[in-house]
Each structure stands twice: as structure tokens, then as C-alpha cells.
Design a protein around this motif. Structure first.
Motif, PDB file in Angstrom:
ATOM      1  N   PRO A 106       0.817  -1.435   0.080  1.00 32.37           N
ATOM      2  CA  PRO A 106      -0.068   0.047   0.126  1.00 32.37           C
ATOM      3  C   PRO A 106       0.920   1.273   0.054  1.00 32.37           C
ATOM      4  O   PRO A 106       2.017   1.282   0.310  1.00 32.37           O
ATOM      5  N   THR A 107       0.330   2.411  -0.605  1.00 31.41           N
ATOM      6  CA  THR A 107       1.040   3.406  -0.511  1.00 31.41           C
ATOM      7  C   THR A 107       1.170   3.878   0.824  1.00 31.41           C
ATOM      8  O   THR A 107      -0.034   3.837   1.667  1.00 31.41           O
ATOM      9  N   ALA A 108       2.285   4.529   1.352  1.00 30.89           N
ATOM     10  CA  ALA A 108       2.601   4.671   2.757  1.00 30.89           C
ATOM     11  C   ALA A 108       1.614   5.966   2.972  1.00 30.89           C
ATOM     12  O   ALA A 108       1.718   6.973   2.274  1.00 30.89           O
ATOM     13  N   PRO A 109       1.097   5.981   4.188  1.00 33.19           N
ATOM     14  CA  PRO A 109       0.393   7.351   4.473  1.00 33.19           C
ATOM     15  C   PRO A 109       1.342   8.499   4.596  1.00 33.19           C
ATOM     16  O   PRO A 109       2.264   8.080   4.982  1.00 33.19           O
ATOM     17  N   ARG A 110       0.928   9.781   4.352  1.00 34.80           N
ATOM     18  CA  ARG A 110       1.802  10.772   4.623  1.00 34.80           C
ATOM     19  C   ARG A 110       1.935  11.032   6.058  1.00 34.80           C
ATOM     20  O   ARG A 110       1.313  10.941   6.997  1.00 34.80           O
ATOM     21  N   VAL A 111       3.167  11.381   6.383  1.00 34.16           N
ATOM     22  CA  VAL A 111       3.608  11.506   7.738  1.00 34.16           C
ATOM     23  C   VAL A 111       4.398  12.831   7.737  1.00 34.16           C
ATOM     24  O   VAL A 111       5.220  13.157   6.717  1.00 34.16           O
ATOM     25  N   ASP A 112       4.502  13.545   8.892  1.00 34.97           N
ATOM     26  CA  ASP A 112       5.288  14.790   9.049  1.00 34.97           C
ATOM     27  C   ASP A 112       6.389  14.544   9.940  1.00 34.97           C
ATOM     28  O   ASP A 112       6.802  13.082  10.399  1.00 34.97           O
ATOM     29  N   ASP A 113       7.149  15.426  10.325  1.00 37.72           N
ATOM     30  CA  ASP A 113       8.260  15.603  11.005  1.00 37.72           C
ATOM     31  C   ASP A 113       8.214  14.683  12.325  1.00 37.72           C
ATOM     32  O   ASP A 113       8.929  14.011  12.803  1.00 37.72           O
ATOM     33  N   SER A 114       6.930  14.815  13.018  1.00 42.47           N
ATOM     34  CA  SER A 114       6.598  14.211  14.269  1.00 42.47           C
ATOM     35  C   SER A 114       6.757  12.584  14.104  1.00 42.47           C
ATOM     36  O   SER A 114       6.728  12.182  15.153  1.00 42.47           O
ATOM     37  N   PHE A 115       6.841  12.017  12.986  1.00 48.48           N
ATOM     38  CA  PHE A 115       7.005  10.583  12.846  1.00 48.48           C
ATOM     39  C   PHE A 115       8.314  10.131  13.577  1.00 48.48           C
ATOM     40  O   PHE A 115       8.480   9.152  13.813  1.00 48.48           O
ATOM     41  N   VAL A 116       9.172  10.935  13.321  1.00 41.83           N
ATOM     42  CA  VAL A 116      10.534  10.710  13.542  1.00 41.83           C
ATOM     43  C   VAL A 116      10.591  10.350  15.095  1.00 41.83           C
ATOM     44  O   VAL A 116      11.174   9.424  15.448  1.00 41.83           O
ATOM     45  N   ASP A 117       9.975  11.384  15.813  1.00 44.96           N
ATOM     46  CA  ASP A 117       9.968  11.148  17.235  1.00 44.96           C
ATOM     47  C   ASP A 117       9.306  10.114  17.680  1.00 44.96           C
ATOM     48  O   ASP A 117       9.427   9.595  18.694  1.00 44.96           O
ATOM     49  N   ASP A 118       8.239  10.056  16.999  1.00 42.81           N
ATOM     50  CA  ASP A 118       7.083   8.904  17.138  1.00 42.81           C
ATOM     51  C   ASP A 118       8.112   7.503  17.179  1.00 42.81           C
ATOM     52  O   ASP A 118       7.904   6.657  18.221  1.00 42.81           O
ATOM     53  N   VAL A 119       8.768   7.271  16.243  1.00 43.11           N
ATOM     54  CA  VAL A 119       9.436   6.207  15.839  1.00 43.11           C
ATOM     55  C   VAL A 119      10.613   5.865  17.186  1.00 43.11           C
ATOM     56  O   VAL A 119      10.726   4.780  17.455  1.00 43.11           O
ATOM     57  N   ALA A 120      11.230   7.117  17.546  1.00 42.03           N
ATOM     58  CA  ALA A 120      12.077   6.919  18.346  1.00 42.03           C
ATOM     59  C   ALA A 120      11.607   6.597  20.048  1.00 42.03           C
ATOM     60  O   ALA A 120      12.076   5.657  20.464  1.00 42.03           O
ATOM     61  N   LYS A 121      10.385   7.091  20.023  1.00 42.55           N
ATOM     62  CA  LYS A 121       9.666   6.661  21.377  1.00 42.55           C
ATOM     63  C   LYS A 121       9.060   5.098  21.237  1.00 42.55           C
ATOM     64  O   LYS A 121       9.107   4.330  22.211  1.00 42.55           O
ATOM     65  N   ALA A 122       8.744   4.613  20.127  1.00 38.71           N
ATOM     66  CA  ALA A 122       8.140   3.273  19.708  1.00 38.71           C
ATOM     67  C   ALA A 122       9.458   2.580  19.789  1.00 38.71           C
ATOM     68  O   ALA A 122       9.328   1.272  20.655  1.00 38.71           O
ATOM     69  N   LEU A 123      10.459   2.806  19.206  1.00 38.42           N
ATOM     70  CA  LEU A 123      11.865   2.131  19.556  1.00 38.42           C
ATOM     71  C   LEU A 123      12.195   1.942  21.195  1.00 38.42           C
ATOM     72  O   LEU A 123      12.767   0.864  21.690  1.00 38.42           O
ATOM     73  N   TYR A 124      12.060   3.047  21.863  1.00 40.11           N
ATOM     74  CA  TYR A 124      12.613   2.883  23.094  1.00 40.11           C
ATOM     75  C   TYR A 124      11.710   2.170  24.102  1.00 40.11           C
ATOM     76  O   TYR A 124      11.976   1.249  24.998  1.00 40.11           O
ATOM     77  N   ALA A 125      10.238   2.308  23.822  1.00 42.47           N
ATOM     78  CA  ALA A 125       9.226   1.583  24.694  1.00 42.47           C
ATOM     79  C   ALA A 125       9.578  -0.071  24.177  1.00 42.47           C
ATOM     80  O   ALA A 125       9.277  -1.040  25.129  1.00 42.47           O
ATOM     81  N   SER A 126       9.841  -0.272  23.003  1.00 44.14           N
ATOM     82  CA  SER A 126       9.816  -1.627  22.496  1.00 44.14           C
ATOM     83  C   SER A 126      11.206  -2.316  23.345  1.00 44.14           C
ATOM     84  O   SER A 126      11.369  -3.436  23.409  1.00 44.14           O
ATOM     85  N   LYS A 127      12.254  -1.388  23.289  1.00 43.07           N
ATOM     86  CA  LYS A 127      13.536  -1.919  23.771  1.00 43.07           C
ATOM     87  C   LYS A 127      13.440  -2.099  25.357  1.00 43.07           C
ATOM     88  O   LYS A 127      13.880  -3.197  26.007  1.00 43.07           O
ATOM     89  N   ILE A 128      12.543  -1.196  26.018  1.00 39.10           N
ATOM     90  CA  ILE A 128      12.449  -1.549  27.526  1.00 39.10           C
ATOM     91  C   ILE A 128      11.735  -2.886  27.760  1.00 39.10           C
ATOM     92  O   ILE A 128      11.920  -3.755  28.401  1.00 39.10           O
ATOM     93  N   VAL A 129      10.573  -3.138  26.972  1.00 38.84           N
ATOM     94  CA  VAL A 129      10.131  -4.482  26.755  1.00 38.84           C
ATOM     95  C   VAL A 129      11.017  -5.606  26.467  1.00 38.84           C
ATOM     96  O   VAL A 129      10.998  -6.604  27.431  1.00 38.84           O
ATOM     97  N   ALA A 130      11.870  -5.596  25.655  1.00 38.43           N
ATOM     98  CA  ALA A 130      12.799  -6.554  25.212  1.00 38.43           C
ATOM     99  C   ALA A 130      13.630  -6.838  26.419  1.00 38.43           C
ATOM    100  O   ALA A 130      13.992  -7.861  26.781  1.00 38.43           O
ATOM    101  N   TYR A 131      14.139  -5.780  27.195  1.00 39.59           N
ATOM    102  CA  TYR A 131      15.108  -5.975  28.326  1.00 39.59           C
ATOM    103  C   TYR A 131      14.352  -6.418  29.465  1.00 39.59           C
ATOM    104  O   TYR A 131      14.889  -7.389  30.351  1.00 39.59           O
ATOM    105  N   ALA A 132      12.994  -6.002  29.556  1.00 37.96           N
ATOM    106  CA  ALA A 132      12.065  -6.509  30.656  1.00 37.96           C
ATOM    107  C   ALA A 132      11.914  -8.159  30.392  1.00 37.96           C
ATOM    108  O   ALA A 132      11.908  -8.841  31.559  1.00 37.96           O
ATOM    109  N   GLN A 133      11.844  -8.418  29.252  1.00 33.87           N
ATOM    110  CA  GLN A 133      11.650  -9.889  29.053  1.00 33.87           C
ATOM    111  C   GLN A 133      12.930 -10.783  29.317  1.00 33.87           C
ATOM    112  O   GLN A 133      12.859 -11.905  29.657  1.00 33.87           O
ATOM    113  N   GLY A 134      14.063  -9.939  28.737  1.00 35.46           N
ATOM    114  CA  GLY A 134      15.511 -10.770  28.905  1.00 35.46           C
ATOM    115  C   GLY A 134      15.540 -10.974  30.523  1.00 35.46           C
ATOM    116  O   GLY A 134      16.254 -12.010  31.023  1.00 35.46           O
ATOM    117  N   PHE A 135      15.276 -10.002  31.435  1.00 39.42           N
ATOM    118  CA  PHE A 135      15.677 -10.107  32.797  1.00 39.42           C
ATOM    119  C   PHE A 135      14.486 -11.114  33.385  1.00 39.42           C
ATOM    120  O   PHE A 135      14.673 -11.745  34.274  1.00 39.42           O
TER     121      PHE A 135
END
Ligand code: ATR
Length: 472
Positions: free
Chosen positions: A310-339
Motif C-alpha cells: 500500500p502507498t505509505a500514509p503521509r507523515v510529517d516530522d513528528s513521525f521521527v519522534d514517534d519512531v524514537a519513542k516506539a523504539l525506546y518502549a519496545s527496547k524496554i520491553v525486550a530488556y524486561a523480558q530478558g531479565f
């Protein structure tokens, strides 16, 4: 013997072994004995590194004789048969109180078995996870030794002398008895898999949804590296993304075959977590992600269907920050699971593992080294009995702050047809823990229906079974 002069020996003069031996030799107070099955390698290492003043031996007998008592030897040979062969040779020659260290990437089950077999001789067998690759071995790895507390009295100071240093502390701790060190090293690698997958997904989103070039994404990652995502893996990703292939002038990421390999420690982590009943979706999706990538024929078969992305939905600059936050939250989960896997492993195998200490020795030398681990160590030091890392105030806040962005990213990825198995499994895991009622209630009903597996009720104690035949 009288001319024994080395306080530490290394068996195996391939890259890891010779680098570790050179590291040991560079530290005040160490004299290092070296030995390799093929003597040419030993000669070469001794010749190329005169500064190390190695005590080089051509035979295992000479090697053992060159070690002062208690003899301590670190084995750095091919895992499996190679390790077993050298253990046998040393075991025949060592005496009670001597220490055999396996510094290779052994499976912790093997380490437990080897230790049990050697223990009756009075010789200490220590499985030690060593992380950081070739450079770590030479300049300072993160070291995760198991084995007896007694062996650590001799071994600890030697390992501390060569380990990486993070905030003034050597990246080594006595993880626990027998296989605890190799177990924790395995979990480290599992978390590393998850972290790499998540970074890969973040890159993919920035490229294929937001439309940035690899060079631009490198710059975005450089800004992330100045915040809470700061880590060695982000650092090397910055370099990889800006690297241009000299031959074609294309971004390096575009000339590499997109089929990821693995050496198996991620698989071990998932297998172990399955045995322990601990969800490690982040690691599992990372392992599966690599597996999918290498199924070239299946990818070709599905691509041949001609179902357009599908054609990617249009995103603005705030998407970069969203991805950073999603990455951080997912990383926290990965470490929580590892521990969680470490906690469950410790319980099952009888290890007393200090989670804060483990987080601290991962701050330097190893692949997942990051500022983040300071916060993680703090969390477990403040409350060693956390039900999950997610409830520690700092991480709970990060999840709260990132939650909406995390959802937007997974939704956008889905709309754009960009695979995000890592982000999505982490978010689903969070949601599973966060909802009041799970559909597991229905599963219990199904189990009771077809197998009379019984169920418990929310409103009174006891075990129940329904006579389902009347309902059909
Ligand atoms: P790397 O990946 O670091 O190059 P590896 O393949 O894990 O190394 O291990 C290679 C090392 O294991 C070598 O030192 C090798 O000895 P040789 O140089 O004589 O080949 C050693 N090794 C492998 N099998 C061995 C065995 N059965 N007994 C003793 N050493 C062995």
C-alpha cells in the motif's frame, strides 16, 4: 614445578584467544602462558607480540608446567568438541584447587554438565561468558563467569584486570554457580538480537514510510544517540548507514544481501525461554525475522503474486519522534523480558543472580552497552523484587510517555505494509499485561470443553468442570 612462572594461561591462539592473552599480558602483574594445538600459531603470536613476554609452550605438558599454583587456564577454542578435548587434557594434568575456565560460547546446559563431571576431582570448572568480540577481548570485554565462589577469589582479580571499565567499575561479576555465567551471556545475546531487530525496523520505517535516505537516517540516529537511546548499537548503525560502497557509490545498506545470518545464541535464548515459560517475544521475533529474511524462495513466491505494497500514509516530522519513542518502549520491553528469563533461570537452576550487578557489567565492553543499563541497574537495586521492569518508576514513565506514539507507529507501519514484528510484539505484550481481562478465559473454556482440563472461577475458590455435552 620450579620454573613455573605464569599466573594465568590461555589455550587456543585463534583470534579471540590471542587477543585475550595479549590483553592479560598488558596488565600489571600478569605473566601469561600460551598454548595452541598447532604450535605454529603459538610461535606466531609470541613472535608478533614480543611486548607481551608470553611463556609459550608447544605441548600441553609444558604449558601446565609453566603455570604457577593454583593453576588457572582459560580455554578459548572451538565450542563443543574442541572445548571438550582441551578440558580432558587439562583435567588429566591439573590438581585440586586448580581452575579451568571455558571462555567460549558454550551452551549453559553443557557448562552445567561439564562442571558436574569435573567437580568431584576438586578442580574448579568455570564457564565464563565473554562478550565484545575480537576488539572486546583485546581491549576490555564484559565478562560473565559462573563456577564456585571459591574459584572467583583467584579468578575475579585476574578477570577484573582485563575487563572493560564502566564508570570506574570493572565489567565482571561472579554471576552464580556452574552454568550461570554462560546462561546470562546467552540472554545478553538474545537481548542483542532484539535490540538489532528493533533498530532495523526503525530504519525501515524512516526509509519506507517517511522517505528519508540512509544518510539522513544516519543523522537522525545521531540525534537519538544523544538521548536515552544512546548505545553502542545505535552508534555503529550511524556509521553503517552513512557508509557508501566504494565500487558503486551506492549506500552500503543497498548493496548488502538482505538475508541475515546467525550463530545460534538467539535460538538458544528462545528455546530456553520456552522451557522456562517466559515470554520473550522480542527475541523470538528477531530470530524469526532473520529466518524470514533468508527464505528467498518464499519471498520471491509471494512477491510474484503482484499484491502491491500500500502507498505509505503521509507523515510529517513528528513521525521521527514517534519512531524514537516506539523504539525506546519496545527496547524496554525486550530488556524486561530478558531479565524475566534471567529470574526464571536463576529460580530453576538454583542461582543467586544479582540483576543490578548483571546490568552493570553490561554497561561496558559488550555489544548491548548503553547508558540505559545504568537506569536498569538502579531499578533492580532500588527494588530487587520488581514483578516486571515495566513497573520501575523510570520505565513506567517512559512507557506512559511513549505509548501513543508507539501505537501510531504500529498502525502506520501496518497501513504502509512495512513489517514491524519487533515493535508489534512488544506493544501486544504491554497490552496483554495492561488489560483487565484476557481471552485466556475463553481458552480455558475450550480446554475444559474438549479435554476436561477444568478451570477456576473468579467468584469462588475451587476447581470446576462443566458437563459440556448438554450445550451441543
Ligand atoms: P575463531 O572463531 O576464533 O577463529 P574457533 O574456530 O572457535 O576460532 O576455534 C579455533 C581454535 O580452536 C584454534 O585454536 C584451534 O586449534 P588449531 O589452531 O590447532 O586448529 C582450536 N581447536 C579446535 N579444535 C580443537 C581440538 N580438538 N583440540 C584443541 N584445539 C582445538
Amino acid at each position: 614445578s620450579n620454573d613455573a612462572k605464569a599466573n594465568i594461561g590461555v589455550v587456543g591462539m585463534a583470534v579471540m584467544g590471542s587477543n585475550l592473552a595479549r590483553n592479560l599480558a598488558s596488565r600489571e602483574g600478569n605473566t601469561v602462558a600460551i598454548y595452541n594445538r598447532s604450535p605454529e600459531k603459538t610461535h606466531e603470536v609470541a613472535k608478533n607480540h614480543p611486548e607481551a613476554n608470553f611463556v609459550a609452550s608447544d605441548t600441553i605438558d609444558e604449558f601446565v608446567a609453566s603455570l604457577a599454583k593454583p593453576r588457572t587456564a582459560i580455554i578459548m577454542v572451538q565450542a563443543g568438541a574442541g572445548t571438550d578435548a582441551v578440558i580432558e587434557q587439562l583435567k588429566e594434568r591439573f590438581e585440586p584447587g586448580d581452575i579451568i575456565v571455558d571462555g567460549g560460547n558454550a551452551n549453559f546446559h553443557d557448562t552445567i554438565a561439564r562442571e558436574a563431571k569435573i567437580a568431584p576431582t576438586g578442580i574448579h570448572f568455570v564457564g565464563a561468558g565473554i562478550s565484545g568480540g575480537e576488539e572486546g577481548a583485546l581491549k576490555g570485554p564484559s565478562i560473565m563467569p559462573g563456577g564456585t565462589a571459591e574459584s572467583y577469589e583467584t579468578l575475579g582479580p585476574i578477570l577484573a584486570s582485563i575487563a572493560a571499565v564502566a564508570e570506574g567499575e570493572a565489567c565482571v561479576t561472579h554471576v552464580g554457580t556452574d552454568g550461570a555465567g554462560h546462561f546470562v551471556k546467552m540472554i545478553h545475546n538474545g537481548i542483542e538480537y532484539a535490540d538489532m531487530e528493533l533498530i532495523g525496523e526503525a530504519y525501515d520505517l524512516l526509509r519506507n514510510v517517511a522517505g528519508y535516505t540512509p544518510a539522513q537516517i544516519s543523522e537522525i540516529f545521531a540525534t537519538w544517540n544523544r538521548g536515552p537511546l544512546n548505545s553502542y548499537l545505535i552508534e555503529i548503525t550511524i556509521d553503517i548507514l552513512k557508509h557508501v560502497d566504494a565500487e558503486t557509490g551506492k549506500p552500503f545498506v543497498d548493496i548488502v544481501t538482505d538475508q541475515a545470518g546467525s550463530k545460534g545464541t538467539g535460538v538458544w535464548t528462545v528455546q530456553t525461554a520456552l522451557d522456562l515459560g517466559v515470554p520473550v517475544g522480542g527475541v523470538a521475533e528477531a530470530v524469526f525475522g532473520r529466518a524470514v529474511s533468508s527464505k528467498r524462495n518464499q519471498r520471491d513466491a509471494v512477491r510474484a503474486l503482484g499484491i502491491e505494497r500500500p502507498t505509505a500514509p503521509r507523515v510529517d516530522d513528528s513521525f521521527v519522534d514517534d519512531v524514537a519513542k516506539a523504539l525506546y518502549a519496545s527496547k524496554i520491553v525486550a530488556y524486561a523480558q530478558g531479565f524475566d528469563a534471567i529470574i526464571a533461570g536463576a529460580e530453576k537452576y538454583g542461582w543467586n543472580i544479582d540483576k543490578g550487578a548483571v546490568a552493570k557489567i553490561w554497561r561496558g565492553g559488550c555489544i548491548i552497552r548503553a547508558q540505559f543499563l545504568n537506569v536498569l541497574a538502579d531499578a533492580y537495586e532500588t527494588n530487587p523484587n520488581l514483578a516486571t521492569l515495566l513497573e520501575a518508576p523510570y520505565f513506567a514513565q517512559a512507557i506512559r510517555d511513549g505509548e501513543e506514539a508507539w501505537r501510531r507507529v504500529v498502525i502506520t507501519a501496518t497501513q504502509a505494509g512495512v513489517p514491524v514484528p519487533g515493535f508489534a510484539t512488544a506493544l501486544s505484550y504491554f497490552d496483554s499485561l495492561n488489560v483487565d481481562r484476557l481471552p485466556a478465559a475463553l481458552v480455558q473454556g475450550q480446554r475444559d470443553f474438549f479435554g476436561a482440563h477444568t478451570y477456576k472461577r473468579v467468584d469462588k475458590p475451587g476447581t470446576f468442570h462443566t458437563l459440556w455435552s448438554g450445550d451441543r
